[in-house]
Design a protein around this motif. Structure first.
Motif, PDB file in Angstrom:
ATOM      1  N   SER A 179      19.506  45.598  23.740  1.00 54.40           N
ATOM      2  CA  SER A 179      20.345  44.454  23.363  1.00 54.40           C
ATOM      3  C   SER A 179      20.161  43.271  24.311  1.00 54.40           C
ATOM      4  CB  SER A 179      21.825  44.864  23.329  1.00 54.40           C
ATOM      5  OG  SER A 179      22.357  45.020  24.637  1.00 54.40           O
ATOM      6  N   ALA A 180      19.637  43.517  25.514  1.00 54.42           N
ATOM      7  CA  ALA A 180      19.460  42.438  26.488  1.00 54.42           C
ATOM      8  C   ALA A 180      18.487  41.375  26.008  1.00 54.42           C
ATOM      9  CB  ALA A 180      18.991  43.013  27.826  1.00 54.42           C
ATOM     10  N   THR A 181      17.554  41.774  25.150  1.00 50.97           N
ATOM     11  CA  THR A 181      16.568  40.816  24.632  1.00 50.97           C
ATOM     12  C   THR A 181      16.683  40.629  23.120  1.00 50.97           C
ATOM     13  OG1 THR A 181      14.955  42.626  24.519  1.00 50.97           O
ATOM     14  CG2 THR A 181      14.854  41.175  26.452  1.00 50.97           C
ATOM     15  N   SER A 182      17.633  41.274  22.499  1.00 50.49           N
ATOM     16  CA  SER A 182      17.734  41.252  21.039  1.00 50.49           C
ATOM     17  C   SER A 182      18.037  39.863  20.488  1.00 50.49           C
ATOM     18  CB  SER A 182      18.812  42.235  20.575  1.00 50.49           C
ATOM     19  OG  SER A 182      18.995  42.161  19.190  1.00 50.49           O
ATOM     20  N   ILE A 183      18.878  39.103  21.204  1.00 49.51           N
ATOM     21  CA  ILE A 183      19.384  37.782  20.762  1.00 49.51           C
ATOM     22  C   ILE A 183      19.699  37.765  19.265  1.00 49.51           C
ATOM     23  CG2 ILE A 183      18.530  36.340  22.631  1.00 49.51           C
ATOM     24  CD1 ILE A 183      16.071  35.696  21.042  1.00 49.51           C
ATOM     25  N   SER A 184      20.383  38.796  18.838  1.00 46.39           N
ATOM     26  CA  SER A 184      20.745  38.954  17.431  1.00 46.39           C
ATOM     27  C   SER A 184      22.051  38.231  17.131  1.00 46.39           C
ATOM     28  CB  SER A 184      20.891  40.442  17.112  1.00 46.39           C
ATOM     29  OG  SER A 184      21.606  40.642  15.922  1.00 46.39           O
ATOM     30  N   THR A 185      22.083  37.489  16.033  1.00 44.81           N
ATOM     31  CA  THR A 185      23.314  36.830  15.604  1.00 44.81           C
ATOM     32  C   THR A 185      24.389  37.863  15.312  1.00 44.81           C
ATOM     33  OG1 THR A 185      22.064  34.991  14.666  1.00 44.81           O
ATOM     34  CG2 THR A 185      24.322  35.250  13.906  1.00 44.81           C
ATOM     35  N   ASN A 186      23.976  39.022  14.821  1.00 43.83           N
ATOM     36  CA  ASN A 186      24.910  40.105  14.541  1.00 43.83           C
ATOM     37  C   ASN A 186      25.662  40.517  15.802  1.00 43.83           C
ATOM     38  OD1 ASN A 186      25.838  41.671  12.364  1.00 43.83           O
ATOM     39  ND2 ASN A 186      24.828  43.477  13.187  1.00 43.83           N
ATOM     40  N   ILE A 187      24.930  40.638  16.909  1.00 45.60           N
ATOM     41  CA  ILE A 187      25.559  40.997  18.181  1.00 45.60           C
ATOM     42  C   ILE A 187      26.386  39.833  18.702  1.00 45.60           C
ATOM     43  CG2 ILE A 187      25.121  41.614  20.585  1.00 45.60           C
ATOM     44  CD1 ILE A 187      22.653  43.133  19.665  1.00 45.60           C
ATOM     45  N   MET A 188      25.878  38.609  18.527  1.00 46.37           N
ATOM     46  CA  MET A 188      26.582  37.424  19.023  1.00 46.37           C
ATOM     47  C   MET A 188      27.963  37.268  18.408  1.00 46.37           C
ATOM     48  SD  MET A 188      23.962  34.238  19.440  1.00 46.37           S
ATOM     49  CE  MET A 188      25.308  33.196  20.000  1.00 46.37           C
ATOM     50  N   LYS A 189      28.143  37.715  17.181  1.00 49.27           N
ATOM     51  CA  LYS A 189      29.427  37.556  16.503  1.00 49.27           C
ATOM     52  C   LYS A 189      30.429  38.645  16.888  1.00 49.27           C
ATOM     53  CE  LYS A 189      27.720  35.195  12.352  1.00 49.27           C
ATOM     54  NZ  LYS A 189      27.670  35.214  10.874  1.00 49.27           N
ATOM     55  N   GLY A 190      29.968  39.656  17.606  1.00 51.95           N
ATOM     56  CA  GLY A 190      30.836  40.768  17.969  1.00 51.95           C
ATOM     57  C   GLY A 190      31.279  40.699  19.409  1.00 51.95           C
ATOM     58  N   GLU A 191      31.703  41.857  19.923  1.00 55.51           N
ATOM     59  CA  GLU A 191      32.135  41.909  21.325  1.00 55.51           C
ATOM     60  C   GLU A 191      31.831  43.254  21.984  1.00 55.51           C
ATOM     61  OE1 GLU A 191      36.380  41.176  21.069  1.00 55.51           O
ATOM     62  OE2 GLU A 191      36.789  43.330  20.968  1.00 55.51           O
ATOM     63  N   LYS A 192      31.715  44.304  21.203  1.00 55.39           N
ATOM     64  CA  LYS A 192      31.564  45.634  21.794  1.00 55.39           C
ATOM     65  C   LYS A 192      30.307  45.737  22.655  1.00 55.39           C
ATOM     66  CE  LYS A 192      30.765  50.462  20.542  1.00 55.39           C
ATOM     67  NZ  LYS A 192      30.612  51.439  19.442  1.00 55.39           N
ATOM     68  N   ILE A 193      29.161  45.335  22.093  1.00 58.23           N
ATOM     69  CA  ILE A 193      27.896  45.448  22.826  1.00 58.23           C
ATOM     70  C   ILE A 193      27.929  44.585  24.077  1.00 58.23           C
ATOM     71  CG2 ILE A 193      25.389  45.178  22.695  1.00 58.23           C
ATOM     72  CD1 ILE A 193      26.503  47.339  20.856  1.00 58.23           C
ATOM     73  N   TYR A 194      28.425  43.362  23.924  1.00 59.25           N
ATOM     74  CA  TYR A 194      28.503  42.454  25.073  1.00 59.25           C
ATOM     75  C   TYR A 194      29.375  43.030  26.186  1.00 59.25           C
ATOM     76  CZ  TYR A 194      26.207  38.469  22.774  1.00 59.25           C
ATOM     77  OH  TYR A 194      25.296  37.625  22.189  1.00 59.25           O
ATOM     78  N   ARG A 195      30.518  43.578  25.813  1.00 61.25           N
ATOM     79  CA  ARG A 195      31.422  44.095  26.850  1.00 61.25           C
ATOM     80  C   ARG A 195      30.799  45.282  27.582  1.00 61.25           C
ATOM     81  NH1 ARG A 195      37.789  43.375  25.381  1.00 61.25           N
ATOM     82  NH2 ARG A 195      37.642  41.275  24.524  1.00 61.25           N
ATOM     83  N   MET A 196      30.102  46.118  26.847  1.00 65.94           N
ATOM     84  CA  MET A 196      29.431  47.249  27.494  1.00 65.94           C
ATOM     85  C   MET A 196      28.336  46.755  28.433  1.00 65.94           C
ATOM     86  SD  MET A 196      29.154  49.968  24.325  1.00 65.94           S
ATOM     87  CE  MET A 196      28.442  51.253  25.342  1.00 65.94           C
ATOM     88  N   ALA A 197      27.562  45.774  27.985  1.00 63.59           N
ATOM     89  CA  ALA A 197      26.452  45.259  28.790  1.00 63.59           C
ATOM     90  C   ALA A 197      26.951  44.535  30.031  1.00 63.59           C
ATOM     91  CB  ALA A 197      25.575  44.343  27.949  1.00 63.59           C
ATOM     92  N   MET A 198      27.959  43.671  29.859  1.00 59.12           N
ATOM     93  CA  MET A 198      28.456  42.886  30.993  1.00 59.12           C
ATOM     94  C   MET A 198      29.166  43.740  32.036  1.00 59.12           C
ATOM     95  SD  MET A 198      27.339  39.910  30.546  1.00 59.12           S
ATOM     96  CE  MET A 198      26.081  39.988  29.257  1.00 59.12           C
ATOM     97  N   SER A 199      29.585  44.926  31.626  1.00 58.18           N
ATOM     98  CA  SER A 199      30.245  45.829  32.581  1.00 58.18           C
ATOM     99  C   SER A 199      29.253  46.421  33.579  1.00 58.18           C
ATOM    100  CB  SER A 199      30.965  46.955  31.829  1.00 58.18           C
ATOM    101  OG  SER A 199      31.992  46.437  31.019  1.00 58.18           O
ATOM    102  N   GLU A 200      27.955  46.289  33.304  1.00 56.97           N
ATOM    103  CA  GLU A 200      26.937  46.801  34.223  1.00 56.97           C
ATOM    104  C   GLU A 200      26.615  45.735  35.272  1.00 56.97           C
ATOM    105  OE1 GLU A 200      23.644  48.312  32.003  1.00 56.97           O
ATOM    106  OE2 GLU A 200      24.835  49.893  31.057  1.00 56.97           O
ATOM    107  N   LYS A 201      26.649  46.144  36.510  1.00 53.88           N
ATOM    108  CA  LYS A 201      26.580  45.196  37.623  1.00 53.88           C
ATOM    109  C   LYS A 201      25.299  44.383  37.638  1.00 53.88           C
ATOM    110  CE  LYS A 201      27.465  44.984  42.589  1.00 53.88           C
ATOM    111  NZ  LYS A 201      27.756  45.775  43.819  1.00 53.88           N
TER     112      LYS A 201
END
Length: 423
Positions: free
Chosen positions: A43-65
């Motif tokens: 997901s770090a390189t996916s730049i998917s609009t589908n992911i951009m409209k959500g929050e679950k993937i982002y929150r999981m990713a941003m939780s990693e230091k």
């Protein structure tokens, strides 16, 4: 009769069961589907609009230091060998660039994305690429904003606080200007209340909480597909780079690849881009940008609400102002003087409030600095990496002294000429 009922049940029963299960999942108060570590990495390189409209993937990713958000737009999708994601992986950097944005994503979209990330942005470093092309008079177009619009993130904004503020009113007013918010009458009414400085009532709050849960479950069900296409593109570029990190060697290699990749035109634009996007209409584009102006725009105030989110999360950010391909600008009549005024104005807005800027706006004349007309590539990525690498690899977390000024939310600022800025 019983045989008929049996056949009827066999025909429609599975559909009914599926609908009941789907409704159960949508209305469930729990998050549903797990995402494995490989999915987060992709997901770090996916730049998917589908992911951009959500929050679950982002929150999981941003939780990693080690995850560093890179906010921007279409330049993030230019995966040549010198792209930040490729350099970070090749040289085993201590951070992972997480790309947020694609064509048409501008400040207001990024504000909503950050709302969806919640407190996972606390104390994060970040990179934010500001494209001059965002700063047209009205800011993001209806079409571009709608393509990235997230009802989930908008309900997060509605529920994010009851305290009235100039920025909260400003965001609600701006959202109401877009057709995307008019589809949901209840959302529209709540935004109207916020724009007027009022709190939403208890009935509206109850509805918003329930609606948010349904949208979170939709995100869980339908937003968890993560393509590995761009991750594979990153991997395929690794072999083009020298094994040891050396700036001079990288710059030389970038020059060679840029030269080899842009032989069919005089603008140093990547051959494929020139052939498909420029050549068919090249004659029509001569002097077509003489009247373009990025000095006056609602986008300045849209960016200001992003700055407030960064301040509230104690983020340490580097803002990047990219150049325009000077050969192309000369052909189309795009004024470098106007671009300089834009850079002066946006830099003042950022630095006067305590943010740090990497200004590359005068580097568009450098050979193979740009991959096409407006996007950094090849030597541009190498030059930017030299400025970002010390900041991103430094393990110390700075707490920048940010003092925001609500004047930057005003129409006066949006329409103020750079020459009239009182420093």
């Amino acid at each position: 009769m019983s045989s008929f009922k049996h056949k009827l049940f066999m025909a429609v029963g599975p559909l009914v069961v599926a609908v009941v299960l789907l409704l159960g999942l949508l209305f469930s108060p729990f998050r549903l589907l797990p995402v494995n570590q490989k999915g987060i990495e992709n997901s770090a390189t996916s730049i998917s609009t589908n992911i951009m409209k959500g929050e679950k993937i982002y929150r999981m990713a941003m939780s990693e230091k080690q995850t560093i958000p890179f906010f921007g737009s279409s330049e993030l999708s230019r995966f040549d060998a010198f792209h930040p994601s490729v350099l970070a992986k090749k040289y085993n950097r201590t951070y992972t660039p997480y790309l947020i944005g694609n064509a048409g994503s501008q400040s207001l979209t990024h504000f909503l994305v950050m709302e969806g990330m919640g407190d996972t942005l606390k104390n994060k470093k970040a990179v934010f690429v500001i494209s001059p092309q965002w700063f047209v008079k009205k800011g993001a177009s209806n079409m571009m904003f709608s393509s990235h619009f997230s009802p989930l993130q908008t309900y997060e904004f509605i529920l994010s606080g009851e305290e009235d503020s100039p920025s909260r009113r400003y965001v609600a007013e701006r959202l109401l200007q877009y057709k995307a918010t008019s589809v949901d009458n209840r959302m529209n009414a709540m935004l109207q209340s916020i724009a007027e400085g009022k709190s939403i009532n208890q009935q509206e709050r109850t509805y918003a909480i329930a609606k948010r849960q349904i949208l979170r479950n939709e995100d869980d069900l339908f937003g968890s597909f993560i393509s590995d296409k761009n991750a594979k593109r990153v991997d395929s570029r690794l072999k083009q780079l020298p094994n040891q990190y050396n700036v001079q060697e990288l710059d030389k290699k970038a020059f060679e690849i840029g030269e080899k990749s842009s032989k069919n035109n005089p603008f140093q634009i990547k051959d494929g881009f020139y052939k498909t996007r420029i050549k068919p209409v090249e004659g029509e584009l001569k002097n077509s940008q003489r009247n373009f102006n990025y000095e006056f725009s609602k986008e300045y105030s849209d960016l200001q609400v992003v700055l407030e989110k960064m301040r509230d999360n104690n983020m340490d950010v580097r803002f990047v102002i990219p150049p325009v391909n000077s050969k192309w600008a000369e052909y189309t009549g795009l004024s470098q003087e106007m671009l300089n005024r834009f850079s002066e104005k946006i830099s003042y807005q950022l630095t006067s409030q305590g943010f740090k800027v990497i200004d590359l706006s005068n580097d568009g004349k450098e050979d193979y600095f740009m991959q096409d007309t407006i996007h950094i590539g090849w030597r541009g990525w190498v030059a930017l990496d030299q400025k970002l690498k010390p900041f991103l690899e430094d393990k110390q977390q700075a707490s920048p002294k940010i003092e925001l000024n609500d004047y930057f939310l005003s129409k006066n600022w949006q329409n103020l000429p750079a020459k009239d800025i009182k420093k």
